[in-house]
Design an enzyme around this catalytic site. Sequence first.
Site, PDB file in Angstrom:
ATOM      1  N   HIS A  69       0.847  -1.198   0.000  1.00 53.37           N
ATOM      2  CA  HIS A  69       0.000   0.000   0.000  1.00 53.37           C
ATOM      3  C   HIS A  69       0.880   1.245   0.000  1.00 53.37           C
ATOM      4  O   HIS A  69       1.967   1.257   0.581  1.00 53.37           O
ATOM      5  CB  HIS A  69      -0.971  -0.003   1.176  1.00 53.37           C
ATOM      6  CG  HIS A  69      -0.350   0.053   2.537  1.00 53.37           C
ATOM      7  ND1 HIS A  69       0.053   1.236   3.124  1.00 53.37           N
ATOM      8  CD2 HIS A  69      -0.085  -0.918   3.446  1.00 53.37           C
ATOM      9  CE1 HIS A  69       0.536   0.996   4.336  1.00 53.37           C
ATOM     10  NE2 HIS A  69       0.470  -0.308   4.547  1.00 53.37           N
ATOM     11  N   ASP A  71      -0.307   4.372   0.930  1.00 56.48           N
ATOM     12  CA  ASP A  71      -0.788   5.411   1.846  1.00 56.48           C
ATOM     13  C   ASP A  71      -0.114   5.300   3.200  1.00 56.48           C
ATOM     14  O   ASP A  71       0.490   4.275   3.549  1.00 56.48           O
ATOM     15  CB  ASP A  71      -2.302   5.346   2.001  1.00 56.48           C
ATOM     16  CG  ASP A  71      -2.785   4.039   2.615  1.00 56.48           C
ATOM     17  OD1 ASP A  71      -2.233   2.972   2.252  1.00 56.48           O
ATOM     18  OD2 ASP A  71      -3.702   4.064   3.458  1.00 56.48           O
ATOM     19  N   ASP A  95       6.286   1.500   7.254  1.00 50.80           N
ATOM     20  CA  ASP A  95       4.912   1.069   6.961  1.00 50.80           C
ATOM     21  C   ASP A  95       4.306   1.973   5.897  1.00 50.80           C
ATOM     22  O   ASP A  95       3.544   2.871   6.207  1.00 50.80           O
ATOM     23  CB  ASP A  95       4.081   1.106   8.241  1.00 50.80           C
ATOM     24  CG  ASP A  95       2.712   0.481   8.085  1.00 50.80           C
ATOM     25  OD1 ASP A  95       2.487  -0.206   7.076  1.00 50.80           O
ATOM     26  OD2 ASP A  95       1.867   0.686   8.977  1.00 50.80           O
ATOM     27  N   GLU A 124      -5.096   1.638   2.548  1.00 51.60           N
ATOM     28  CA  GLU A 124      -5.032   0.459   3.410  1.00 51.60           C
ATOM     29  C   GLU A 124      -5.193   0.832   4.877  1.00 51.60           C
ATOM     30  O   GLU A 124      -5.672   0.029   5.680  1.00 51.60           O
ATOM     31  CB  GLU A 124      -3.702  -0.268   3.198  1.00 51.60           C
ATOM     32  CG  GLU A 124      -3.594  -1.633   3.867  1.00 51.60           C
ATOM     33  CD  GLU A 124      -3.059  -1.590   5.297  1.00 51.60           C
ATOM     34  OE1 GLU A 124      -3.115  -2.621   5.992  1.00 51.60           O
ATOM     35  OE2 GLU A 124      -2.567  -0.513   5.722  1.00 51.60           O
ATOM     36  N   GLU A 125      -4.796   2.051   5.228  1.00 48.99           N
ATOM     37  CA  GLU A 125      -4.750   2.454   6.634  1.00 48.99           C
ATOM     38  C   GLU A 125      -6.088   2.940   7.179  1.00 48.99           C
ATOM     39  O   GLU A 125      -6.188   3.291   8.354  1.00 48.99           O
ATOM     40  CB  GLU A 125      -3.701   3.557   6.836  1.00 48.99           C
ATOM     41  CG  GLU A 125      -2.260   3.171   6.487  1.00 48.99           C
ATOM     42  CD  GLU A 125      -1.634   2.226   7.492  1.00 48.99           C
ATOM     43  OE1 GLU A 125      -2.342   1.739   8.403  1.00 48.99           O
ATOM     44  OE2 GLU A 125      -0.430   1.961   7.388  1.00 48.99           O
ATOM     45  N   GLU A 153       4.364  -5.736   3.772  1.00 49.95           N
ATOM     46  CA  GLU A 153       4.081  -5.158   5.092  1.00 49.95           C
ATOM     47  C   GLU A 153       5.327  -5.243   5.979  1.00 49.95           C
ATOM     48  O   GLU A 153       6.120  -6.189   5.858  1.00 49.95           O
ATOM     49  CB  GLU A 153       2.934  -5.909   5.763  1.00 49.95           C
ATOM     50  CG  GLU A 153       1.562  -5.621   5.195  1.00 49.95           C
ATOM     51  CD  GLU A 153       1.012  -4.269   5.634  1.00 49.95           C
ATOM     52  OE1 GLU A 153       1.620  -3.617   6.509  1.00 49.95           O
ATOM     53  OE2 GLU A 153      -0.032  -3.874   5.091  1.00 49.95           O
ATOM     54  N   HIS A 329       3.342   3.796  12.546  1.00 50.77           N
ATOM     55  CA  HIS A 329       2.410   4.841  12.987  1.00 50.77           C
ATOM     56  C   HIS A 329       2.975   5.715  14.103  1.00 50.77           C
ATOM     57  O   HIS A 329       2.242   6.533  14.666  1.00 50.77           O
ATOM     58  CB  HIS A 329       1.060   4.253  13.429  1.00 50.77           C
ATOM     59  CG  HIS A 329       0.413   3.393  12.401  1.00 50.77           C
ATOM     60  ND1 HIS A 329      -0.790   2.756  12.626  1.00 50.77           N
ATOM     61  CD2 HIS A 329       0.769   3.054  11.136  1.00 50.77           C
ATOM     62  CE1 HIS A 329      -1.130   2.063  11.549  1.00 50.77           C
ATOM     63  NE2 HIS A 329      -0.192   2.222  10.633  1.00 50.77           N
TER      64      HIS A 329
END
Length: 353
Positions: A69, A71, A95, A124-125, A153, A329
Amino acid sequence: MRLDLNQDVAALTAAIVDIESVSGDEKALADAIEEALRALPHLTVERDGDTVIARTSQGRSERVVIAGHIDTVPVNRNLPSRVEGERLYGCGTGDMKAGVAVQLKLATLAETNRDVTYFFYECEEIEETRNGLKRIGDTRPELLQADFAVLMEPSGGIIEGGCQGTIRVEVRVPGERAHSARSWMGSNAIHNAGAVLDVLRAYEPRRPVVDGLEFHEGLNAVFISGGVAGNVIPDECVVTVNYRFAPDKSLEDAEKHLREVFTGYDVTVVDGAAGARPGLTHPAAAAFVEAIGGASMARAKLGWTDVARFSALGIPAVNFGPGEPSLSHTKDEYVEIPRIFAGEESMRAWLTA
């Protein structure tokens, strides 16, 4: 903004990180990825929203998907990227823009021992309904068909097999309203919710071994709400509980378990997603494990990822990326630069040996 696929994978990672792409605002990065891939004549490139799909067509007997992903979570004063020693800091470094950089470097391979479909997908997030990989699966499922899939991932450079399932439920605790000056005439639902919290504190999570990998389940309160007014004894309190369960259980099994754990309470399912078994004994998966370093390089994925989408289609899939999942994150998110190079080297060897 352009991406130079001739630069090394660490520099490419930094360039990707510096193109801000918070969920729902991936267009600039998707444009740059599409432009870079369309310059490679051995690829067929398509764009669907802000998801870019590139495919080789060499007539190989096996096709693999490599997906990531593009994003990130919202920026937290952690852009632009910066290098300190052997660490690259910045929003989304691990990530999972380091994984995306590895994908792009692999896409430059004009000849591979397997046909490859590369997915660079959006959203995805955030809520699943906006997930680009889900949309492709719903509208053009033939593009997901493969013998094996790798999700880039963050996994710390270790193969993480399968993934946990997840389910959220609301546990409603009743009470009876009364004036707070005469509280004994009612029943305080917030106080009564202590019994639910006691259940959670006493809960012993399973640690089952599934297909040779140990998973660690978890049952936790993630929200609590209640109250009517500052002078009213509340007649309802809701505890929202998240259960992360091993992939030897179905979503239905998980719901049944929670209803047993909270017997006597009103339990409402809010959302849920099934997990995915590791499936590392499948020939295509076993070949990947061997190429990366053998069974000692594999562990269970403690979390839900899009490998579950492939598992639901009967396609074995693993997580394998250079990022460290525990840093995802966070404001100080970083990726170890040597791991980016190692990830590219391992994947390149798998596709060309």
